[in-house]
Design a protein around this motif. Structure first.
Motif, PDB file in Angstrom:
ATOM      1  N   THR A   7       0.881  -1.169   0.000  1.00  0.00           N
ATOM      2  CA  THR A   7       0.000   0.000   0.000  1.00  0.00           C
ATOM      3  C   THR A   7       0.914   1.212   0.000  1.00  0.00           C
ATOM      4  O   THR A   7       1.896   1.252   0.753  1.00  0.00           O
ATOM      5  CB  THR A   7      -0.867   0.005   1.277  1.00  0.00           C
ATOM      6  N   LEU A   8       0.612   2.199  -0.851  1.00  0.00           N
ATOM      7  CA  LEU A   8       1.448   3.410  -0.916  1.00  0.00           C
ATOM      8  C   LEU A   8       0.590   4.638  -0.649  1.00  0.00           C
ATOM      9  O   LEU A   8      -0.375   4.897  -1.374  1.00  0.00           O
ATOM     10  CB  LEU A   8       2.097   3.529  -2.299  1.00  0.00           C
ATOM     11  N   LEU A   9       0.946   5.387   0.378  1.00  0.00           N
ATOM     12  CA  LEU A   9       0.311   6.685   0.623  1.00  0.00           C
ATOM     13  C   LEU A   9       1.268   7.749   0.116  1.00  0.00           C
ATOM     14  O   LEU A   9       2.441   7.773   0.512  1.00  0.00           O
ATOM     15  CB  LEU A   9       0.086   6.945   2.114  1.00  0.00           C
ATOM     16  N   HIS A  10       0.786   8.629  -0.789  1.00  0.00           N
ATOM     17  CA  HIS A  10       1.632   9.721  -1.278  1.00  0.00           C
ATOM     18  C   HIS A  10       1.018  11.040  -0.833  1.00  0.00           C
ATOM     19  O   HIS A  10      -0.048  11.438  -1.315  1.00  0.00           O
ATOM     20  CB  HIS A  10       1.752   9.669  -2.809  1.00  0.00           C
ATOM     21  N   GLY A  11       1.692  11.705   0.079  1.00  0.00           N
ATOM     22  CA  GLY A  11       1.209  12.977   0.598  1.00  0.00           C
ATOM     23  C   GLY A  11       1.818  14.151  -0.157  1.00  0.00           C
ATOM     24  O   GLY A  11       3.045  14.291  -0.224  1.00  0.00           O
ATOM     25  N   VAL A  12       0.956  14.953  -0.777  1.00  0.00           N
ATOM     26  CA  VAL A  12       1.407  16.144  -1.517  1.00  0.00           C
ATOM     27  C   VAL A  12       0.412  17.269  -1.248  1.00  0.00           C
ATOM     28  O   VAL A  12      -0.698  17.033  -0.763  1.00  0.00           O
ATOM     29  CB  VAL A  12       1.494  15.870  -3.047  1.00  0.00           C
ATOM     30  N   SER A  13       0.816  18.508  -1.619  1.00  0.00           N
ATOM     31  CA  SER A  13      -0.105  19.609  -1.349  1.00  0.00           C
ATOM     32  C   SER A  13      -1.178  19.728  -2.425  1.00  0.00           C
ATOM     33  O   SER A  13      -2.295  20.127  -2.141  1.00  0.00           O
ATOM     34  CB  SER A  13       0.666  20.923  -1.174  1.00  0.00           C
ATOM     35  N   CYS A  14      -0.859  19.393  -3.693  1.00  0.00           N
ATOM     36  CA  CYS A  14      -1.868  19.533  -4.754  1.00  0.00           C
ATOM     37  C   CYS A  14      -1.771  18.364  -5.733  1.00  0.00           C
ATOM     38  O   CYS A  14      -0.724  17.706  -5.832  1.00  0.00           O
ATOM     39  CB  CYS A  14      -1.710  20.859  -5.486  1.00  0.00           C
TER      40      CYS A  14
ATOM     41  N   PRO B 286      -3.609   8.585  -2.861  1.00  0.00           N
ATOM     42  CA  PRO B 286      -3.116   9.951  -2.896  1.00  0.00           C
ATOM     43  C   PRO B 286      -3.724  10.755  -1.746  1.00  0.00           C
ATOM     44  O   PRO B 286      -4.942  10.740  -1.571  1.00  0.00           O
ATOM     45  CB  PRO B 286      -3.602  10.486  -4.246  1.00  0.00           C
ATOM     46  N   CYS B 287      -2.893  11.429  -0.980  1.00  0.00           N
ATOM     47  CA  CYS B 287      -3.374  12.242   0.148  1.00  0.00           C
ATOM     48  C   CYS B 287      -3.037  13.701  -0.143  1.00  0.00           C
ATOM     49  O   CYS B 287      -1.862  14.080  -0.197  1.00  0.00           O
ATOM     50  CB  CYS B 287      -2.693  11.816   1.451  1.00  0.00           C
ATOM     51  N   ILE B 288      -4.084  14.505  -0.356  1.00  0.00           N
ATOM     52  CA  ILE B 288      -3.876  15.891  -0.766  1.00  0.00           C
ATOM     53  C   ILE B 288      -4.201  16.806   0.410  1.00  0.00           C
ATOM     54  O   ILE B 288      -5.317  16.777   0.934  1.00  0.00           O
ATOM     55  CB  ILE B 288      -4.808  16.254  -1.950  1.00  0.00           C
TER      56      ILE B 288
END
Ligand code: FAD
Length: 218
Positions: A127-134, A152-154
């Motif tokens: 499982t991959l969570l990718h935290g970015v602002s946009c 994707p975590c925005i």
């Protein structure tokens, strides 16, 4: 590993306004394990970058955040193909260790780099969570959607373009607290030091018996 190696820029590919990939000539004696990094030596400057390519590929590829007022990322962003660089490596121990616990990869920004190399090398079922602002900064979403469970975590801005159906609106830490089932995991954390600290505390508190591996970029 601390011997200086010589390389040249092959090409650069902008992924968004804030990030680009570069491809470098791979010295014939350069071997590495997915998750490792190289250290550029440029005059007095030394900077580390995780490799995104796999050990089976002919060149070395990196993914770089263009930091406003950053000293060395500006050099990498401006160099012409053929420009010569020196580096040492491979460095680092942030490599995949197979176990019976399910792996959860957690990245902020370009902290996704070592996971790209791992996935390109055939590691799956994570499982991959990718935290970015946009949403613009989800540079590898189409690749990861094919190979794994990608979340994707925005934290700031969701554009209406692209696939936004499964976006989690919040930080990776919010997802972990609110959505991740309470079992034992192998957590692999890469990117901003603040995220690594916060997730390590959550792992201790909410997921006892889990293992935590980390790579702090800044
Ligand atoms: C083991 C390791 C691996 C790394 N791998 C990568 C990688 O694969 N890709 C990558 O982009 N960076 C990576 N970094 C960070 C990289 O080494 C540099 O610190 C970064 O490129 C900034 O260097 P600079 O000279 O351009 O900016 P500097 O003038 O040194 O710093 C400018 C500011 O940028 C901030 N900053 C540094 N890195 C980032 C980042 N990634 N995102 C947002 N802000 C940042 C710093 O906190 C500082 O305030 C890694 C660092 C380490 C220790």
């Amino acid at each position: 590993m601390n011997t200086l190696k010589h390389t040249k820029l092959v090409k650069r590919n902008w992924l968004s306004k804030k990030a680009f990939e570069i491809e470098l000539v791979r010295p014939s004696d350069f071997e590495f394990i997915p998750g490792q990094n190289i250290r550029f030596v440029y005059g007095d400057i030394e900077r580390y970058y995780s490799i995104i390519s796999s050990p089976d590929e002919p060149t070395i590829e990196l993914c770089i955040r263009f930091v406003q007022e950053g000293v060395f990322c500006a050099v990498l962003a401006d160099a012409d193909p053929g420009f010569e660089f020196q580096f040492t490596g491979p460095h680092g121990y942030f490599t995949y260790k197979s176990s019976k616990r399910p792996p959860v990869f957690i990245a902020t920004g370009t902290g996704i780099a070592p996971f790209v190399s791992m996935a390109r090398s055939g590691i799956t079922h994570f499982t991959l969570l990718h935290g970015v602002s946009c949403t613009e900064d989800l540079y590898y979403q189409s690749f990861f959607r094919k190979t794994s469970r990608f979340i994707p975590c925005i934290s700031e801005f969701i554009s209406k373009d692209g696939d936004i159906s499964d976006i989690y609106y919040g930080r990776v830490t919010d997802f972990i607290v609110n959505e991740l089932p309470r079992i034992e995991y192998d957590f692999y954390l890469c990117g901003r030091g603040e995220m690594v600290r916060d997730v390590t505390l959550l792992a201790d508190e909410l997921f006892p018996g889990s293992f935590v591996y980390n790579e702090v970029f800044f």
